[in-house]
Enzyme design. Structure first.
Site, PDB file in Angstrom:
ATOM      1  N   HIS A   1       3.515 -11.739  10.284  1.00 11.79           N
ATOM      2  CA  HIS A   1       2.571 -11.873   9.168  1.00 11.79           C
ATOM      3  C   HIS A   1       3.120 -11.220   7.905  1.00 11.79           C
ATOM      4  O   HIS A   1       3.522 -10.057   7.905  1.00 11.79           O
ATOM      5  CB  HIS A   1       1.236 -11.220   9.530  1.00 11.79           C
ATOM      6  CG  HIS A   1       0.226 -11.271   8.421  1.00 11.79           C
ATOM      7  ND1 HIS A   1      -0.444 -12.421   8.070  1.00 11.79           N
ATOM      8  CD2 HIS A   1      -0.219 -10.317   7.570  1.00 11.79           C
ATOM      9  CE1 HIS A   1      -1.264 -12.169   7.062  1.00 11.79           C
ATOM     10  NE2 HIS A   1      -1.138 -10.900   6.736  1.00 11.79           N
TER      11      HIS A   1
ATOM     12  N   TYR B   1     -10.471 -22.348   3.689  1.00 12.06           N
ATOM     13  CA  TYR B   1     -10.603 -21.501   4.875  1.00 12.06           C
ATOM     14  C   TYR B   1     -12.098 -21.400   5.167  1.00 12.06           C
ATOM     15  O   TYR B   1     -12.859 -20.869   4.354  1.00 12.06           O
ATOM     16  CB  TYR B   1      -9.995 -20.113   4.638  1.00 12.06           C
ATOM     17  CG  TYR B   1      -8.491 -20.109   4.633  1.00 12.06           C
ATOM     18  CD1 TYR B   1      -7.780 -19.796   5.791  1.00 12.06           C
ATOM     19  CD2 TYR B   1      -7.775 -20.433   3.486  1.00 12.06           C
ATOM     20  CE1 TYR B   1      -6.390 -19.796   5.794  1.00 12.06           C
ATOM     21  CE2 TYR B   1      -6.386 -20.443   3.480  1.00 12.06           C
ATOM     22  CZ  TYR B   1      -5.703 -20.123   4.636  1.00 12.06           C
ATOM     23  OH  TYR B   1      -4.329 -20.130   4.648  1.00 12.06           O
TER      24      TYR B   1
END
Length: 610
Positions: free
Chosen positions: A405, A223
């Protein structure tokens, strides 16, 4: 086509006629769901090397998907299909395979041991096979649902696509076992909504938020965080559209991207470009959480409704933006540079409404927990009628997009709208949710929420591989259950979530102590995670916890954008009373298709068309 037996010859003859008809009507069948320039508007690379590329389009009228699979380097064959979580066992497959005599295309499935079997019901129908300088193109179609027990039901949410390569000719299809193949998976939303593109304002400008020529790390998952800023004095604008920019050649490595705006309370945010988990990352980047744009593999441009736009810039808005890029590099490729990002389209001519983002689901608290070794444990969060009655305008709000999520154990997420005690419609549902594939999804139908309505968000978790209870919280090994809904007009209500009343959870721990020989630590200094860690997870303790979450009062978080609750009593609130539940949708079984082949289609793929 060469046909080796009378039964297959008869089927192939009928099928050959059908192919010609299908090719004539293909564009008409897809009209309205594809832009004029391409009958296959959606594309993804399936494997990191770029050997397999999938394109597709959707006919909602026919409840059918048209696939185009490009095989750039064909050896002895390929497998393509779908499964519940991306496994090659119990998968719904279509297979191109060869033996010493020819090539074949057929609908197949794999059992729990990975053994491949020809399907007695051939629901993948080949429309064309063609060799080109690029490779072999296979055009085929498949209904959303087939009512075949060996087939996968294609739904609105995430689909786990699987693939495999055959290296050598086979004696028969049944000689394939997926455990010995080079295989992989790719996640995507196949059933994209068919929504007309709104016209962009005449004064629309663009801004590119891109990674600064990043050297992609030689590891499987990265990331990458990059901080940039808006120009000084950048006035208030509306974002009306955004789209991905993916560096050519990196299409299989760039998994998803998000642009966040930082909290306005900080006058400056340190510039940074590096892995998001780096110890060198400035702490203030943790306050860059307001989503401006999010893209995931397979998604196209995101358009706001004509009457609304997402505000950024101007007084009270941070100038600092954080780009986050997820690189998925399973082959650990090195030396690859990347400048991917997101292009924002914005206008100074503000639209009628500001779009807003509201959090639904569970509060981030350890009082909501999942026992270990659970296959499908459900937790539910509420946005109650009391909160919507107080916080929403009289005309209500309109939800047009949603981002679901959870953390690592999430498997399903659904948000349901209830009115007057009755569930009325699904806001968003993903029965094959993956925490590794999160995107903002346009809703097929705008959902209107009125004051007094209830929004119920449920998440299903799998903790089979965990030894201790998984509690709610911010950590990646803790859990969340959230639906970020995008709506208009914007209100002061930014967070509408719940959690079980802590006092009732304490009663649960005392009850566990009373009925179990092992003592659960309920001393004042013990934290809730510590108390959950000491629970012996027998069937009684599991069922009582599940029951507690189903009847105990809740603590409501009915919060303004300032993180302060709306005025009122929000503790020990009763669960919303729901007297009527929506029924699970029944899959539509297509009528028996006489044109479907009775067995595999025999191909000539040495050149030209098959």
């Amino acid at each position: 086509m060469q046909v080796p037996s009378p039964s297959v010859r008869e089927a192939a003859s009928m099928y050959g006629t059908a192919v010609a008809v299908f090719l004539v009507i293909l564009v008409a069948a897809l009209q309205g769901s594809a832009p004029a320039e391409s009958p296959f508007p959606f594309h993804i690379p399936l494997d990191p090397e770029g050997t397999l590329e999938l394109s597709w389009n959707i006919s909602y009228a026919q409840e059918t998907i048209y696939f185009q699979l490009l095989v750039r380097e064909l050896k002895a064959g390929v497998l393509f299909g779908m499964s519940d979580r991306g496994e090659l066992e119990n998968a719904d497959l279509v297979v191109l395979w060869t033996d010493r005599d020819g090539a074949y295309f057929g609908d197949a499935w794999s059992d729990q041991k990975g053994q491949v079997h020809l399907d007695s019901q051939q629901d993948y129908q080949l429309l064309r096979a063609q060799r080109t300088p690029e490779g072999l193109y296979l055009l085929f179609k498949r209904p959303f649902g087939t009512c075949d027990p060996n087939d996968y039901l294609i739904e609105d949410g995430t689909v786990h696509l699987v693939y495999g390569f055959l290296e050598e000719p086979l004696r028969s299809l049944e000689s394939i076992n997926t455990s010995g193949l080079h295989t992989g998976l790719q996640r995507v939303q196949l059933l994209k909504p068919s929504i007309p593109k709104p016209a962009l304002p005449a004064d629309t400008r663009t801004m590119e938020i891109r990674a600064p020529d990043v050297l992609i790390p030689g590891q499987q998952t990265t990331y990458w965080c990059y901080v940039t800023e808006l120009p000084d004095g950048f006035p208030r604008h509306h974002i009306v559209m955004y789209e991905p920019i993916v560096t050519e050649g990196n299409e299989a490595l760039v998994h998803h991207m998000e642009v966040f705006q930082c909290a306005a309370e900080f006058e400056t945010i340190p510039h940074f470009s590096g892995p998001c988990d780096s110890k060198m990352k400035p702490q203030r980047l943790n306050f860059c959480r307001h989503v401006l744009a999010a893209w995931a593999l397979g998604a196209k441009a995101f358009y706001y409704p004509e009457e609304a736009g997402l505000a950024f810039g101007g007084p009270g808005s941070s100038r600092f933006l954080r780009l986050e890029v997820h690189y998925h590099n399973p082959l650990v490729i090195t030396g690859r540079r990347d400048s991917s990002g997101i292009r924002l389209y914005y206008t100074a001519a503000l639209r009628r409404f500001d779009a807003g983002i509201m959090e639904l689901g569970l509060a981030y608290t350890p009082v909501m927990a999942i026992p270990p070794q659970e296959t499908a444990f459900v937790l539910t969060g509420y946005c109650t009628d009391k909160c919507t009655q107080l916080a929403l305008p009289a005309s209500g709000i309109h939800i047009f997009a949603s981002q679901l999520h959870t953390h690592l154990t999430g498997r399903k997420v659904v948000t349901v709208l209830a009115r007057d005690g009755r569930e009325t419609e699904i806001v968003n549902r993903d029965n094959h949710y993956s925490p590794h594939f999160q995107e903002i999804r346009m809703l097929k139908k705008v959902v209107s929420v009125q004051p007094g309505d209830v929004l119920i968000t449920s998440c299903t978790y799998n903790t089979e591989d965990r030894r201790l209870a998984t509690v709610g919280g911010f950590g990646i090994l803790e859990e969340m259950c959230v639906n970020y809904v995008h709506y208009y007009p914007q209100t002061q209500l930014e967070l509408c979530k719940s959690a079980v009343d802590p006092g009732f959870l304490h009663k649960y721990f005392r009850l566990v102590n009373r009925f179990n020989s092992e003592e659960v630590c309920t001393c004042p200094q013990a934290s809730v995670p510590e108390q959950f860690a000491s629970v012996p997870w027998n069937s009684f303790n599991r069922e009582v916890l599940k029951a507690l979450y189903g009847f105990a009062p809740i603590s409501m978080h009915c919060n303004r954008s300032s993180a302060v609750r709306f005025q009122g009593e929000w503790n020990r609130q009763p669960l919303p009373e729901i007297v009527s539940r929506l029924e699970e949708p029944t899959p539509h079984c297509p009528a028996s298709q006489a044109q479907s082949p009775a067995g595999p289609t025999v191909l000539n793929i040495s050149g030209g068309k098959g």
